[in-house]
Design a protein around this motif. Structure first.
Motif, PDB file in Angstrom:
ATOM      1  N   HIS A 193      37.649  37.907 -24.037  1.00 54.51           N
ATOM      2  CA  HIS A 193      36.188  37.947 -24.113  1.00 54.51           C
ATOM      3  C   HIS A 193      35.714  38.827 -25.261  1.00 54.51           C
ATOM      4  O   HIS A 193      34.762  38.494 -25.958  1.00 54.51           O
ATOM      5  N   LEU A 194      36.392  39.943 -25.440  1.00 58.45           N
ATOM      6  CA  LEU A 194      36.010  40.845 -26.530  1.00 58.45           C
ATOM      7  C   LEU A 194      36.148  40.126 -27.868  1.00 58.45           C
ATOM      8  O   LEU A 194      35.329  40.288 -28.772  1.00 58.45           O
ATOM      9  N   HIS A 195      37.155  39.308 -27.949  1.00 57.30           N
ATOM     10  CA  HIS A 195      37.392  38.564 -29.175  1.00 57.30           C
ATOM     11  C   HIS A 195      36.311  37.501 -29.388  1.00 57.30           C
ATOM     12  O   HIS A 195      35.769  37.355 -30.486  1.00 57.30           O
ATOM     13  N   GLU A 196      35.972  36.776 -28.338  1.00 58.48           N
ATOM     14  CA  GLU A 196      35.002  35.681 -28.442  1.00 58.48           C
ATOM     15  C   GLU A 196      33.590  36.195 -28.704  1.00 58.48           C
ATOM     16  O   GLU A 196      32.757  35.484 -29.243  1.00 58.48           O
ATOM     17  N   ILE A 197      33.331  37.423 -28.272  1.00 56.77           N
ATOM     18  CA  ILE A 197      31.995  38.011 -28.432  1.00 56.77           C
ATOM     19  C   ILE A 197      31.644  38.118 -29.913  1.00 56.77           C
ATOM     20  O   ILE A 197      30.487  37.983 -30.296  1.00 56.77           O
ATOM     21  N   ILE A 198      32.665  38.338 -30.747  1.00 57.79           N
ATOM     22  CA  ILE A 198      32.396  38.517 -32.170  1.00 57.79           C
ATOM     23  C   ILE A 198      31.708  37.273 -32.714  1.00 57.79           C
ATOM     24  O   ILE A 198      32.221  36.160 -32.603  1.00 57.79           O
ATOM     25  N   GLY A 199      30.525  37.434 -33.261  1.00 56.61           N
ATOM     26  CA  GLY A 199      29.815  36.327 -33.881  1.00 56.61           C
ATOM     27  C   GLY A 199      29.087  35.434 -32.911  1.00 56.61           C
ATOM     28  O   GLY A 199      28.611  34.367 -33.290  1.00 56.61           O
ATOM     29  N   THR A 200      28.974  35.834 -31.670  1.00 54.58           N
ATOM     30  CA  THR A 200      28.253  35.001 -30.721  1.00 54.58           C
ATOM     31  C   THR A 200      26.813  35.499 -30.569  1.00 54.58           C
ATOM     32  O   THR A 200      26.442  36.530 -31.117  1.00 54.58           O
ATOM     33  N   THR A 201      26.002  34.778 -29.839  1.00 53.84           N
ATOM     34  CA  THR A 201      24.593  35.167 -29.689  1.00 53.84           C
ATOM     35  C   THR A 201      24.455  36.308 -28.694  1.00 53.84           C
ATOM     36  O   THR A 201      25.330  36.538 -27.863  1.00 53.84           O
ATOM     37  N   ASP A 202      23.313  37.000 -28.764  1.00 54.45           N
ATOM     38  CA  ASP A 202      23.058  38.083 -27.824  1.00 54.45           C
ATOM     39  C   ASP A 202      22.984  37.566 -26.389  1.00 54.45           C
ATOM     40  O   ASP A 202      23.426  38.232 -25.453  1.00 54.45           O
ATOM     41  N   ASP A 203      22.420  36.384 -26.244  1.00 55.52           N
ATOM     42  CA  ASP A 203      22.325  35.800 -24.904  1.00 55.52           C
ATOM     43  C   ASP A 203      23.700  35.612 -24.292  1.00 55.52           C
ATOM     44  O   ASP A 203      23.955  35.953 -23.139  1.00 55.52           O
ATOM     45  N   ASN A 204      24.571  35.033 -25.111  1.00 58.21           N
ATOM     46  CA  ASN A 204      25.922  34.798 -24.651  1.00 58.21           C
ATOM     47  C   ASN A 204      26.598  36.111 -24.252  1.00 58.21           C
ATOM     48  O   ASN A 204      27.256  36.205 -23.218  1.00 58.21           O
ATOM     49  N   GLU A 205      26.410  37.148 -25.089  1.00 62.46           N
ATOM     50  CA  GLU A 205      27.026  38.440 -24.822  1.00 62.46           C
ATOM     51  C   GLU A 205      26.506  38.989 -23.496  1.00 62.46           C
ATOM     52  O   GLU A 205      27.287  39.475 -22.670  1.00 62.46           O
ATOM     53  N   ALA A 206      25.207  38.881 -23.280  1.00 63.56           N
ATOM     54  CA  ALA A 206      24.620  39.404 -22.042  1.00 63.56           C
ATOM     55  C   ALA A 206      25.177  38.657 -20.829  1.00 63.56           C
ATOM     56  O   ALA A 206      25.523  39.252 -19.805  1.00 63.56           O
ATOM     57  N   ARG A 207      25.296  37.340 -20.990  1.00 59.51           N
ATOM     58  CA  ARG A 207      25.790  36.525 -19.880  1.00 59.51           C
ATOM     59  C   ARG A 207      27.240  36.898 -19.536  1.00 59.51           C
ATOM     60  O   ARG A 207      27.583  37.118 -18.364  1.00 59.51           O
ATOM     61  N   TRP A 208      28.056  36.991 -20.563  1.00 65.45           N
ATOM     62  CA  TRP A 208      29.450  37.347 -20.307  1.00 65.45           C
ATOM     63  C   TRP A 208      29.589  38.751 -19.739  1.00 65.45           C
ATOM     64  O   TRP A 208      30.430  39.005 -18.882  1.00 65.45           O
ATOM     65  N   SER A 209      28.758  39.633 -20.235  1.00 63.50           N
ATOM     66  CA  SER A 209      28.804  40.999 -19.690  1.00 63.50           C
ATOM     67  C   SER A 209      28.513  40.980 -18.193  1.00 63.50           C
ATOM     68  O   SER A 209      29.187  41.646 -17.404  1.00 63.50           O
ATOM     69  N   ASP A 210      27.486  40.187 -17.824  1.00 60.79           N
ATOM     70  CA  ASP A 210      27.159  40.100 -16.396  1.00 60.79           C
ATOM     71  C   ASP A 210      28.326  39.531 -15.598  1.00 60.79           C
ATOM     72  O   ASP A 210      28.666  40.038 -14.528  1.00 60.79           O
ATOM     73  N   GLN A 211      28.927  38.473 -16.156  1.00 53.84           N
ATOM     74  CA  GLN A 211      30.055  37.870 -15.440  1.00 53.84           C
ATOM     75  C   GLN A 211      31.205  38.862 -15.250  1.00 53.84           C
ATOM     76  O   GLN A 211      31.719  39.038 -14.140  1.00 53.84           O
ATOM     77  N   ILE A 212      31.569  39.488 -16.347  1.00 52.66           N
ATOM     78  CA  ILE A 212      32.726  40.392 -16.274  1.00 52.66           C
ATOM     79  C   ILE A 212      32.453  41.573 -15.349  1.00 52.66           C
ATOM     80  O   ILE A 212      33.305  41.981 -14.550  1.00 52.66           O
ATOM     81  N   SER A 213      31.238  42.116 -15.430  1.00 56.12           N
ATOM     82  CA  SER A 213      30.958  43.267 -14.566  1.00 56.12           C
ATOM     83  C   SER A 213      30.937  42.830 -13.102  1.00 56.12           C
ATOM     84  O   SER A 213      31.280  43.598 -12.208  1.00 56.12           O
ATOM     85  N   ALA A 214      30.556  41.564 -12.842  1.00 55.85           N
ATOM     86  CA  ALA A 214      30.575  41.082 -11.458  1.00 55.85           C
ATOM     87  C   ALA A 214      32.015  40.859 -10.991  1.00 55.85           C
ATOM     88  O   ALA A 214      32.378  41.239  -9.873  1.00 55.85           O
ATOM     89  N   ILE A 215      32.839  40.268 -11.861  1.00 56.19           N
ATOM     90  CA  ILE A 215      34.222  39.994 -11.462  1.00 56.19           C
ATOM     91  C   ILE A 215      34.960  41.294 -11.124  1.00 56.19           C
ATOM     92  O   ILE A 215      35.654  41.402 -10.119  1.00 56.19           O
ATOM     93  N   PHE A 216      34.755  42.301 -11.961  1.00 56.69           N
ATOM     94  CA  PHE A 216      35.511  43.544 -11.761  1.00 56.69           C
ATOM     95  C   PHE A 216      34.683  44.637 -11.100  1.00 56.69           C
ATOM     96  O   PHE A 216      35.025  45.818 -11.212  1.00 56.69           O
ATOM     97  N   THR A 217      33.618  44.237 -10.431  1.00 57.15           N
ATOM     98  CA  THR A 217      32.768  45.169  -9.677  1.00 57.15           C
ATOM     99  C   THR A 217      32.499  46.461 -10.438  1.00 57.15           C
ATOM    100  O   THR A 217      32.761  47.554  -9.967  1.00 57.15           O
TER     101      THR A 217
END
Lengths: 506, 318
Positions: free
Chosen positions: B36-60
């Motif tokens: 995910h850290l790799h894919e974040i590079i060059g992606t949109t802010d929306d995408n980053e926010a969405r992935w951040s939410d997902q990851i923080s939910a998965i790993f509580t």
């Protein structure tokens, strides 16, 4: 080429084991010095560091204040001759036999008290005297399965007994691990010397434990009982369990039912027959000892009393390694074995006699004062090194509780060459041999744990206070050099290297 | 030859199980965060926010974070975060120590050294080099797995360790898929496949381009790739059969029927439609929770004979 031993002069006042033996042309010590000279001190240190890293990776540690530390191993071994060791071994066996008989008597009919060899108050007032343990054992059980005595070499060079540890003595795992490490540090010497092996210990201990199982059991289950991973000697507990191939249990794994002890396994529970316990008496059973102890197994002492399970060492051994009992060991040996003690004690003052007490209080700055019931060097005051305030406090303590202390002469015990920085310097060292007893006989680990005080002049060898350790070699003889080696040595250096390469290529 | 190796203390079994879980967790987290850290590079802010939410939910992850990198840092090196990689390595070490008499010297040595290293790493040391950290963790964990496989007896102790590894694999993949399916936007399924190291395996197995249906069916149903849901469940079932076989008959223990039922369902050749996936994942998740309780009741806490209520050693994630 200069030898790192050239500048070594030993220490003043103390017996230096290298100086005395090399002056006497002892070939084992001289051979050691020669090897170090050939190897060079820096190579020796490089090997020692490498080995320490391995030890740390393997978790060969002890815990002080929550931190894990390795027990520094000095790369220079201590050598004790086979002849001297034979005598020491006899002395150790004699002493343990007498103390075993003493404990049986004390927790039985107390004949030694009735015969007024030892005053009743010495026994009855010992804090480690345990009424709940005051029952006779079954004939297949021992009270002192494992003992670890502390010996020191006095100014005249004689090994004398400083302390008897008959409760849960620790350190034997370092003896075995140190020997392993030394084989990597000085492989050259292992080829030339015939060193008595120490690796038998776990199987001897296991054999002793199995022989103490209740007789009706055909395939006894032995366990090692540890207080848990936070105990300072947890490494050793796990080590012994692994080496003996038996389960390592914590108190919460055990429970008592109908005077038998069971261990919780993933397949219901299994009956335990022998427990090698490394938990102190006070914590072993909240029913009899400290009710606040989470560590204990409620009902364990009753199960032992009923013969449902054997524990080693037995409960209540502390009365025999009480420091005041120590002062009576010569009488104890004479009373039970009708023998003269082979190993000497250090001159000890019994403080109950008012004249002796007055003498000790007057000369306290030249004596060592020890609490009678502590272990691990706790509460010991060395008069010559204590502050004014400590001396005043100890005088008050002696006067108000004479039974609680003994005083001894300060022994300037022996020094051994030790690697310190880029030099070899004399350091004080003691020796803890280990004795395993079983109904069939006794086994003494050849040598034992030599603990060395790493600070110049210091006499405190405890691992928790910055001590290190040394491998102790009992050398039977010097095996004759192999023919190929002596042949190679007569050639020039480069040729001998070629010979070695050829040999290893084969 | 019957040997004492067949005796495993309940406490030791629990430690082995958690050792396996924490080692696997460290490795899986390193992989997921790395991708995910790799894919974040060059992606949109929306995408980053969405992935951040997902990851923080998965790993509580329950704290605030300013960016994905900030989140990843917290989940990697912050020892005070109970779901961080560092915390997992510490717990693995504690459990290994407690089960020291049941694991091999070489496996123990690896964990001991890994713990020593990881506990010395500081946040600033890896501030911009988390990729290095992840590759160290992945390497260490893989070495550990390899040493365990090649140096331990296949006795009950091994089965509990292995159970832990497989249960954690299943746990993390289920969490990942459930979170990814919650997203309202089209997900990057290549990234999901790569998160469990299965992108190349997918291509080789299916010879088809990655799409949602294909990726989901691969991750759930495929048997030939070892980290899929079905593959994990099959191994868990085998391990449990081995363990149950040794139990006394009188205890009358059987596996809960849910596990074989779910396995049979996943083995059915008909592909799952995208519309059915969420309900399937829901059912698989409850089966997983039920099984986790089963391990506790059956193996780890036969405390019924005792009057003492000892606190359980290990925390449960959710």
């Amino acid at each position: 080429m200069t030898s790192p031993f050239d500048l070594y002069t030993g220490s003043t006042g103390a017996f230096d084991e290298f100086i005395v033996n090399s002056n006497a042309q002892d070939e084992n010590w001289l051979g050691l010095a020669k090897s170090i000279e050939n190897l060079g001190l820096s190579e020796l240190k490089r090997r020692a560091i490498e080995v320490e890293q391995t030890q740390s990776a393997r978790g060969i540690t002890f815990t002080v204040g929550g931190l894990e530390r390795t027990f520094p191993l000095d790369p220079l071994p201590r050598i004790i001759s086979y002849d001297e060791w034979n005598k020491v071994e006899l002395g150790l066996v004699q002493r343990i036999a007498a103390l075993e008989a003493f404990l049986d008597d004390i927790y039985g009919s107390q004949e030694i008290v009735r015969d007024k060899v030892i005053p009743k108050r010495v026994v009855a007032n010992a804090t480690q005297f345990s009424r709940s343990a005051a029952f006779p054992l079954m004939e297949y059980q021992m009270r002192i399965t494992v003992a670890g005595l502390d010996l020191i070499r006095d100014e005249k060079g004689e090994l004398v007994v400083l302390e008897d540890n008959l409760r849960t003595p620790s350190g034997v795992s370092y003896v075995i691990e140190n020997r392993r490490a030394m084989a990597r540090i000085l492989p050259e010497l292992f080829e030339n010397y015939e060193i008595e092996p120490v690796t038998d210990y776990p199987s001897r201990l296991l054999a002793s434990l199995i022989s103490q199982a209740p007789p009706q059991v055909s395939d006894p289950l032995v366990v090692v009982l540890t207080p848990g991973v936070y105990n300072s000697a947890y490494f050793e507990h796990a080590f012994l369990a692994r080496q003996m191939g038996v389960p390592l249990v914590e108190p919460r794994d055990l429970f008592a039912k109908g005077n038998e002890i069971f261990v919780r396994t993933t397949k219901s529970s299994k009956r335990v027959d022998v427990i090698y316990r490394r938990i102190d008496d006070e914590y072993i059973d909240p029913v009899f000892f400290r009710p606040d102890s989470y560590l204990g197994v409620p009902g364990l002492v009753n199960a032992v009393r009923a013969g449902g399970v054997t524990i080693a060492n037995a409960v209540g051994n502390g009365v025999a390694d009480d420091k005041l009992t120590y002062a009576y060991v010569d009488e104890i040996i004479d009373y039970y074995l009708h023998q003269k003690p082979i190993l000497k004690n250090i001159e000890t003052y019994r403080l109950e006699d008012p004249d002796v007490r007055a003498f000790v209080i007057k000369n306290v700055d030249n004596l060592v004062v020890k609490p009678v019931d502590a272990s691990g060097g706790k509460g010991i005051i060395i008069g010559s090194q204590a502050t004014e305030r400590e001396l005043e406090e100890v005088k008050v303590a002696i006067s108000s509780n004479p039974r609680g202390f003994i005083a001894q002469r300060i022994v300037n015990f022996s020094t051994i060459p030790t690697v310190v920085g880029n030099n070899i310097e004399p350091r004080h060292a003691d020796l803890r041999p280990f004795i395993v007893s079983s109904p069939d006989g006794r086994y003494v680990v050849p040598g034992g744990l030599s603990r060395v005080a790493l600070e110049a002049g210091s006499m405190i060898v405890n691992s928790s206070q910055g001590g290190g350790s040394k491998d102790t070699w009992i050398i039977k003889g010097r095996s004759r050099p192999r023919v190929t080696t002596s042949f190679a040595q007569s050639e020039t250096a480069s040729q001998s290297q070629i010979t070695e390469v050829k040999e290893s290529a084969q | 030859m019957t040997s004492r190796g067949s005796i495993v203390l309940a406490r030791t079994a629990e430690s082995l199980y958690w050792l396996g879980r924490y080692m696997e967790r460290s490795e899986s987290m390193a992989r997921i965060l790395d991708v995910h850290l790799h894919e974040i590079i060059g992606t949109t802010d929306d995408n980053e926010a969405r992935w951040s939410d997902q990851i923080s939910a998965i790993f509580t992850y329950e704290r605030d974070y300013s960016s994905f990198e900030d989140l990843a840092l917290g989940l990697s090196l912050d020892g005070s975060v109970t779901s961080s990689i560092r915390h997992s390595i510490e717990r693995a070490y504690e459990n290994a120590k407690s089960a020291r008499d049941a694991i091999s010297l070489e496996y123990w040595e690896l964990i001991n050294v890994a713990f020593g290293r990881v506990s010395r790493y500081s946040l600033d040391q890896f501030g911009h080099g988390l990729f290095t950290f992840y590759s160290i963790i992945k390497e260490r964990c893989a070495q550990g797995r390899g040493l365990a496989v090649s140096t331990m007896n296949r006795d009950a102790a091994w089965h509990f360790l292995n159970l832990g590894y497989n249960v954690e694999q299943l746990d993390i993949l289920l969490r990942l898929l459930i979170e990814k399916r919650r997203s309202e936007y089209p997900e990057d399924w290549v990234a999901v496949l790569r998160s469990i190291g299965g992108h190349e395996a997918f291509l080789r197995a299916t010879n088809a381009p990655v799409n949602e249906l294909g990726a989901l069916n691969f991750l759930i149903h495929e048997k030939i790739f070892p980290r899929t849901i079905l593959a994990s469940m099959l191994r868990i079932s085998n391990i449990l059969n081995e363990l149950i076989r040794g139990l006394d008959e009188s205890q009358g223990l059987l596996l809960p029927p849910e596990l074989p039922r779910e396995i049979a369902r996943l083995e059915h050749p008909l592909a799952t439609e995208v519309g059915e996936v969420d309900q399937l994942l829901e059912e698989l998740w409850s089966c997983h929770l039920l099984m986790c309780n089963f391990y506790y009741e059956t193996f780890f806490s036969p405390l019924s004979q005792s009057n003492f209520n000892y606190p359980l050693r290990s925390e449960v994630w959710r």
